[in-house]
Scaffold this motif. Structure first.
Motif, PDB file in Angstrom:
ATOM      1  N   LEU A 154       3.377 -14.080  12.542  1.00 53.55           N
ATOM      2  CA  LEU A 154       4.094 -14.538  11.590  1.00 53.55           C
ATOM      3  C   LEU A 154       5.706 -14.334  12.187  1.00 53.55           C
ATOM      4  O   LEU A 154       6.726 -15.241  12.040  1.00 53.55           O
ATOM      5  N   PRO A 205      -2.455 -17.253   2.126  1.00 59.88           N
ATOM      6  CA  PRO A 205      -1.364 -18.030   2.166  1.00 59.88           C
ATOM      7  C   PRO A 205      -0.279 -17.470   1.210  1.00 59.88           C
ATOM      8  O   PRO A 205       0.814 -17.567   1.832  1.00 59.88           O
ATOM      9  N   ARG A 206      -0.621 -16.844   0.128  1.00 60.81           N
ATOM     10  CA  ARG A 206       0.308 -16.275  -0.487  1.00 60.81           C
ATOM     11  C   ARG A 206       1.003 -15.159   0.232  1.00 60.81           C
ATOM     12  O   ARG A 206       2.347 -14.831   0.012  1.00 60.81           O
ATOM     13  N   ARG A 207       0.213 -14.318   0.804  1.00 58.43           N
ATOM     14  CA  ARG A 207       0.850 -13.140   1.423  1.00 58.43           C
ATOM     15  C   ARG A 207       1.624 -13.554   2.780  1.00 58.43           C
ATOM     16  O   ARG A 207       2.736 -12.981   3.070  1.00 58.43           O
ATOM     17  N   ARG A 208       1.283 -14.612   3.266  1.00 60.57           N
ATOM     18  CA  ARG A 208       1.864 -15.175   4.403  1.00 60.57           C
ATOM     19  C   ARG A 208       3.323 -15.591   3.973  1.00 60.57           C
ATOM     20  O   ARG A 208       4.575 -15.297   4.510  1.00 60.57           O
ATOM     21  N   ALA A 209       3.397 -16.423   2.609  1.00 61.96           N
ATOM     22  CA  ALA A 209       4.677 -16.616   2.121  1.00 61.96           C
ATOM     23  C   ALA A 209       5.359 -15.780   1.757  1.00 61.96           C
ATOM     24  O   ALA A 209       6.760 -15.579   1.876  1.00 61.96           O
ATOM     25  N   ALA A 210       4.819 -14.604   1.240  1.00 54.69           N
ATOM     26  CA  ALA A 210       5.612 -13.489   0.744  1.00 54.69           C
ATOM     27  C   ALA A 210       6.364 -12.640   1.906  1.00 54.69           C
ATOM     28  O   ALA A 210       7.464 -12.368   1.853  1.00 54.69           O
ATOM     29  N   LYS A 211       5.522 -12.539   3.058  1.00 57.67           N
ATOM     30  CA  LYS A 211       6.086 -11.994   4.223  1.00 57.67           C
ATOM     31  C   LYS A 211       7.222 -12.845   4.893  1.00 57.67           C
ATOM     32  O   LYS A 211       8.312 -12.216   5.548  1.00 57.67           O
ATOM     33  N   ARG A 212       7.037 -14.232   4.664  1.00 54.47           N
ATOM     34  CA  ARG A 212       8.134 -15.012   5.365  1.00 54.47           C
ATOM     35  C   ARG A 212       9.440 -14.763   4.732  1.00 54.47           C
ATOM     36  O   ARG A 212      10.334 -14.697   5.022  1.00 54.47           O
ATOM     37  N   ALA A 213       9.129 -14.997   3.055  1.00 58.46           N
ATOM     38  CA  ALA A 213      10.223 -14.773   2.386  1.00 58.46           C
ATOM     39  C   ALA A 213      10.924 -13.438   2.779  1.00 58.46           C
ATOM     40  O   ALA A 213      12.238 -13.413   2.676  1.00 58.46           O
TER      41      ALA A 213
END
Length: 415
Positions: free
Chosen positions: A4, A131-139
């Motif tokens: 990430l 995917p939701r965790r990755r999106a949250a970390k990216r945000a």
């Protein structure tokens, strides 16, 4: 390092490392020569025995790796002289990669608490949670970077305002408070930035608070610079621009004829401002716009060859007098005045262009007959006929110039 952080900060570095790790050892030379950037940090299993790119000296990390793995000096290609600019560029790229890795490590350490939520095996990656965790970390990463680079500017402050109109109005008015971005203006200037003016700005530039804030600043600056004119309303008489009546919706109707122009266009700007202020005085509650009739019959090019005053008038209409214009009717525009239109028309916003109408004398009389009371229509018709009568002198016309005051009564326009 987690993928990430590479994706966020060093996508080129990550793709190069992955490509090198997945490529057979026999093709490492070709990869290094064709696809590997000069700032690549080689992975552990490829340090030993990986030749430098042709035409490039071996990197310091390759030399260290070769010595630590017991390789002989012959495994490392000798340095080849190269221009100083290439050496500086290679060193800069290497430092850039090192700083990117260092920054990603620091951010990864900060997000250590979130690391506990990472999937334990690869099977969970294919689920819906990953995917939701990755999106949250990216945000979260993007938000951290945004906060670090945020600066206190007019655009940044106004972008944080709510989309609700009432909150937008309050937000614009709050900019006038002491210590805020527009708080340094005088009380005279800030008195114009009331709720009504902010509402008109938002109506002219809907949902564009930064644009409204910029126009508010320009209006306050213009008001500060023209304080004497706005308070005394004294200026040389430049023509016959006056409030000649009101339409059926109680909107003031202003009229002027270029045959009665007395001064060059550059000296007519203040005179037009005063006429507009008098029209605002005539507006009853609930009315905020006026109709302007610009009769170009008898236009003298020697007084109107410079289009710069028209640009200044346009700026006032888009700023200080925002949303004060219902219509501008241009009557009998001569062909020799086309150059003024060509110079100013590209600067006119599309929304304002829709309010500009080009008509003949007969068309404007019929148009005003549909939108004005009978007495106002007759006054406009008689004035236009008088201005087209060559037997009537300027002095005779001046004695007949009448206007409507704020009480709705006819009075001499320029006593």
């Amino acid at each position: 390092l987690k993928p990430l952080w590479f994706k966020a900060l060093a996508p080129n570095l990550q793709s190069s490392v992955r490509l090198l790790a997945e490529t057979p050892r026999a093709l490492h030379s070709e990869v290094a020569a064709n696809t590997m950037p000069c700032f690549l940090v080689p992975c552990g299993r490829c340090n030993a025995g990986m030749p430098a790119a042709p035409g490039r000296p071996a990197s310091p990390m390759m030399e260290i790796s070769a010595r630590s793995s017991g390789s002989s000096d012959s495994d490392v290609r000798p340095e080849v002289s190269e221009p100083k600019a290439q050496q500086d560029r290679r060193e800069f790229n290497f430092r850039t990669a090192a700083l990117a890795v260092r920054a990603s490590n620091r951010l990864a350490f900060r997000g250590g608490a979130a690391e506990e939520d990472q999937p334990a095996n690869d099977s969970e990656v294919d689920g819906e949670v990953a995917p939701r965790r990755r999106a949250a970390k990216r945000a979260s990463l993007v938000e951290q970077l945004r906060r670090h680079t945020q600066r206190l500017t007019l655009k940044r402050v106004t972008q944080t305002l709510s989309t609700h109109k009432d909150e937008q109005i309050r937000g614009l008015m709050d900019l006038l408070m002491p210590g805020m971005l527009l708080g340094e203006f005088s009380d005279f200037a800030k008195a114009y930035g009331d709720e009504a003016f902010c509402s008109r700005l938002l109506r002219k530039y809907p949902d564009n608070v930064p644009k409204c804030a910029e126009k508010l600043k320009q209006a306050l600056l213009w008001r500060e610079q023209n304080r004497e004119l706005l308070t005394t309303r004294k200026c040389p008489q430049a023509g016959d621009y006056r409030v000649i009546g009101a339409d059926l919706e109680q909107r003031p109707v202003l009229y002027m004829c270029m045959r009665n122009q007395l001064l060059p266009l550059g000296q007519c700007v203040d005179f037009m401002v005063v006429a507009m202020l008098r029209a605002i005085d005539n507006m009853p509650a609930g009315v905020e716009t006026a109709t302007h009739i610009w009769d170009l019959h008898g236009m003298m090019i020697r007084l109107n060859w410079n289009p710069a005053p028209l640009v200044a008038i346009l700026k006032m209409a888009e700023g200080y007098f925002a949303e004060r214009m219902h219509q501008v009717i241009i009557v009998d525009m001569p062909r020799m005045a086309a150059f003024l239109k060509d110079a100013v028309w590209p600067l006119v916003p599309d929304k304002t262009k829709e309010k500009v109408k080009f008509m003949t004398a007969d068309e404007v009389q019929a148009h005003m007959g549909q939108h004005c009371p009978t007495d106002v229509t007759g006054r406009i018709r008689g004035t236009m006929q008088q201005n087209r009568d060559s037997s009537v002198s300027l002095e005779e016309r001046r004695r007949s110039w009448m206007c409507v005051d704020e009480h709705g009564e006819l009075a001499p326009a320029f006593a």
